[in-house]
Design an enzyme around this catalytic site. Structure first.
Site, PDB file in Angstrom:
ATOM      1  N   LYS A  66     118.906  46.824  32.855  1.00  0.00           N
ATOM      2  CA  LYS A  66     119.259  45.268  33.368  1.00  0.00           C
ATOM      3  C   LYS A  66     117.843  44.745  33.519  1.00  0.00           C
ATOM      4  CE  LYS A  66     122.583  44.786  32.987  1.00  0.00           C
ATOM      5  NZ  LYS A  66     123.391  44.603  31.882  1.00  0.00           N
ATOM      6  N   GLY A  68     116.731  42.973  30.799  1.00  0.00           N
ATOM      7  CA  GLY A  68     116.903  42.308  29.613  1.00  0.00           C
ATOM      8  C   GLY A  68     116.826  42.940  28.330  1.00  0.00           C
ATOM      9  N   ASN A  70     118.943  44.232  26.170  1.00  0.00           N
ATOM     10  CA  ASN A  70     119.703  43.800  25.082  1.00  0.00           C
ATOM     11  C   ASN A  70     119.315  42.624  24.451  1.00  0.00           C
ATOM     12  OD1 ASN A  70     122.008  45.581  24.778  1.00  0.00           O
ATOM     13  ND2 ASN A  70     122.120  45.329  26.901  1.00  0.00           N
ATOM     14  N   HIS A 128     115.138  53.551  28.043  1.00  0.00           N
ATOM     15  CA  HIS A 128     114.721  53.197  29.560  1.00  0.00           C
ATOM     16  C   HIS A 128     114.038  54.230  30.126  1.00  0.00           C
ATOM     17  CE1 HIS A 128     118.028  50.080  29.120  1.00  0.00           C
ATOM     18  NE2 HIS A 128     119.001  50.980  29.141  1.00  0.00           N
ATOM     19  N   TYR A 213     110.824  39.391  31.887  1.00  0.00           N
ATOM     20  CA  TYR A 213     112.213  38.649  31.464  1.00  0.00           C
ATOM     21  C   TYR A 213     112.180  36.974  31.899  1.00  0.00           C
ATOM     22  CZ  TYR A 213     117.062  37.516  32.218  1.00  0.00           C
ATOM     23  OH  TYR A 213     118.294  37.197  31.941  1.00  0.00           O
TER      24      TYR A 213
END
Length: 313
Positions: A66, A68, A70, A128, A213
């Protein structure tokens, strides 16, 4: 072609079905002290990953869930297509096997690494994982890594919504319950503060570029240019505009059924900055401020996060 196209789709469908029949306490397992989702990761896969041979020209994205990843995956796969003189998004831009192998190194079956040896260079790899859990060959072969970090309060907020939207992870009845787990190292892929702290040891290496991000959000064009330069990919203005257009949140959300299939809805929610203000209580905000100060405030990556700008109300 049909067979290779279904490698990742079949895996995800089976993982979802398995997760649906599991109790909440079965959804995560511990490997070397860190929790991971049971149905998409496995000890066998982690063991096989240790000996995976990373090539020096692989394009690697590292980022905590989470943060960013993707979004940056979209940018990087389009840049790879451009480097191969292909048009991003066209059927010919990636062969079917390449398109459908799960890019996240730790996600998938243990035989994926053997299949990945047949993929043409440059391969796109993502993870990750903390650096000490990545294959040693990444650092031995000086593969270039784009390290993506995001302000911790938005990471927690996005992770909360994600956990409640995807069957692989335990869901939460309340934000307060999630916040407690997030702050006490009970998250899949481990503690975010430890993640940043461990990656900070690599922050000065020439083969690692750190980007936040927030800075990509603030100036996407400059960020894409800098990323392309880091990976040695020349870009025309027309190609830059195409990458920016295809990686906009609206465009990615619109195409998500095609690109991410059954997990699309959980992946694309808001794509913004400062959503944490809708969830954090004053006490929770202070607790995270304190944790940030203790773990990473004085580090190179800590300073890059501009915590006071993005995490102070």
């Amino acid at each position: 072609m049909e067979k290779s196209r279904n490698i990742s789709e079949d895996f995800i469908q089976k993982a979802m079905a398995a997760a649906n029949s599991m109790r909440r306490d079965e959804l995560l397992f511990s490997y070397k002290g860190t929790l991971y989702p049971t149905t998409i990761c496995s000890p066998e896969t982690f063991k096989a990953l240790e000996s995976f041979e990373v090539r020096s020209d692989d394009v690697i994205l590292a980022g905590y869930p989470k943060s960013g990843t993707n979004w940056l995956s979209q940018i990087l796969t389009d840049l790879i297509a451009i480097s191969q003189k292909k048009t991003p998004g066209s059927e010919s831009s990636l062969n079917a096997e390449e398109q459908k192998e799960i890019a996240y190194l730790e996600v998938g079956d243990a035989k994926k690494y053997e299949r990945m040896t047949r993929l043409p260079s440059p391969r796109f790899l993502a993870s990750h994982l903390r650096p000490e859990n990545l294959p040693k060959s990444i650092f031995k072969n000086n593969a270039k890594i784009l390290l993506l970090i995001r302000n911790p309060k938005d990471v927690a907020t996005s992770f909360y919504h994600f956990s409640n939207g995807i069957v692989f992870l335990p869901s939460y009845e309340t934000w307060n319950d999630f916040f407690t787990d997030f702050m006490t190292k009970k998250m899949a892929w481990g503690c975010y503060f430890e993640y940043i702290s461990e990656w900070n040891k690599y922050a000065d290496k020439e083969n690692i570029m750190t980007i936040t991000y927030e800075e990509v959000k603030e100036n996407p064009a400059l960020s894409v240019k800098n990323i392309a330069t880091f990976f040695g990919i020349p870009l025309t203005e027309e190609e830059l505009q195409l990458v920016l257009e295809r990686s906009s949140f609206q465009s990615m959300k619109k195409n998500s059924d095609k690109t991410h299939g059954p997990i699309a809805n959980a992946l694309f929610r808001k794509g913004g900055v400062s959503d944490w203000k809708n969830l954090f209580s004053e006490d929770q905000s202070e607790k995270m401020d304190k944790a940030f100060e203790e773990h990473i405030a004085g580090t190179k990556l800590g300073k890059k996060l501009k915590y006071d700008l993005y995490c102070k109300a």
